[in-house]
Design a protein around this motif. Structure first.
Motif, mmCIF file in Angstrom:
data_model
loop_
_atom_site.group_PDB
_atom_site.id
_atom_site.type_symbol
_atom_site.label_atom_id
_atom_site.label_comp_id
_atom_site.label_asym_id
_atom_site.label_seq_id
_atom_site.Cartn_x
_atom_site.Cartn_y
_atom_site.Cartn_z
ATOM 1 N N VAL A 80 0.834 -1.203 0.000
ATOM 2 C CA VAL A 80 0.000 0.000 0.000
ATOM 3 C C VAL A 80 0.867 1.250 0.000
ATOM 4 O O VAL A 80 0.589 2.215 -0.729
ATOM 5 C CB VAL A 80 -0.975 -0.014 1.203
ATOM 6 N N ILE A 81 1.924 1.255 0.792
ATOM 7 C CA ILE A 81 2.827 2.413 0.825
ATOM 8 C C ILE A 81 3.479 2.634 -0.534
ATOM 9 O O ILE A 81 3.556 3.767 -1.024
ATOM 10 C CB ILE A 81 3.891 2.236 1.932
ATOM 11 N N ILE A 82 3.937 1.569 -1.156
ATOM 12 C CA ILE A 82 4.556 1.691 -2.487
ATOM 13 C C ILE A 82 3.541 2.195 -3.490
ATOM 14 O O ILE A 82 3.835 3.075 -4.307
ATOM 15 C CB ILE A 82 5.171 0.340 -2.917
ATOM 16 N N TYR A 83 2.329 1.666 -3.455
ATOM 17 C CA TYR A 83 1.290 2.115 -4.385
ATOM 18 C C TYR A 83 0.962 3.591 -4.181
ATOM 19 O O TYR A 83 0.861 4.355 -5.150
ATOM 20 C CB TYR A 83 0.037 1.258 -4.202
ATOM 21 N N LEU A 84 0.762 3.986 -2.933
ATOM 22 C CA LEU A 84 0.420 5.393 -2.668
ATOM 23 C C LEU A 84 1.562 6.342 -3.022
ATOM 24 O O LEU A 84 1.320 7.459 -3.472
ATOM 25 C CB LEU A 84 0.030 5.551 -1.197
ATOM 26 N N THR A 85 2.781 5.903 -2.816
ATOM 27 C CA THR A 85 3.929 6.737 -3.155
ATOM 28 C C THR A 85 4.049 6.929 -4.664
ATOM 29 O O THR A 85 4.331 8.026 -5.133
ATOM 30 C CB THR A 85 5.230 6.102 -2.618
ATOM 31 N N ASN A 86 3.812 5.892 -5.432
ATOM 32 C CA ASN A 86 3.983 5.975 -6.877
ATOM 33 C C ASN A 86 2.770 6.554 -7.612
ATOM 34 O O ASN A 86 2.918 7.055 -8.724
ATOM 35 C CB ASN A 86 4.297 4.587 -7.442
ATOM 36 N N HIS A 87 1.585 6.455 -7.024
ATOM 37 C CA HIS A 87 0.389 6.849 -7.743
ATOM 38 C C HIS A 87 -0.387 7.989 -7.078
ATOM 39 O O HIS A 87 -1.569 8.154 -7.322
ATOM 40 C CB HIS A 87 -0.526 5.649 -7.935
ATOM 41 N N SER A 88 0.265 8.765 -6.251
ATOM 42 C CA SER A 88 -0.414 9.912 -5.624
ATOM 43 C C SER A 88 -0.054 11.201 -6.293
ATOM 44 O O SER A 88 0.981 11.439 -6.777
ATOM 45 C CB SER A 88 -0.040 10.001 -4.150
#
Length: 88
Positions: A80-88
């Motif tokens: 989730v952290i990786i996703y939010l970091t890359n797609h925010s």
């Protein structure tokens, strides 16, 4: 990419140590509770047999399987952290 693989391997090793520690701790707590229950109740079988049967039931219980969440929760949080970091 090599750093990410190294992170995953180190995380897996750390989570395995935590999992094994929690498993031993949980099993020892269960064993002591079974011994206490045997002393307080009727002694229809010897203590070792009573404890062994109780631990066999414990091995199939949901509590034993919940300890596997040690692997799932950190990996989901990292994802989730990786996703939010890359797609925010």
């Amino acid at each position: 990419m090599l750093g990410f693989v190294r992170l995953i391997v180190m995380l897996f090793v750390a989570l395995t140590v935590i999992y094994v520690s929690l498993s031993f701790y949980s099993r020892s707590i269960r064993r002591s509770k079974l011994k206490k229950k045997w002393h307080e109740g009727k002694q229809l079988v010897d203590r070792d047999t009573f404890v062994q049967r109780g631990l066999e039931r414990y091995d199939g219980s949901i509590r034993r399987k919940l300890i596997l969440m040690v692997y799932v929760i950190p990996l989901v949080v990292i994802g989730v952290i990786i996703y939010l970091t890359n797609h925010s």
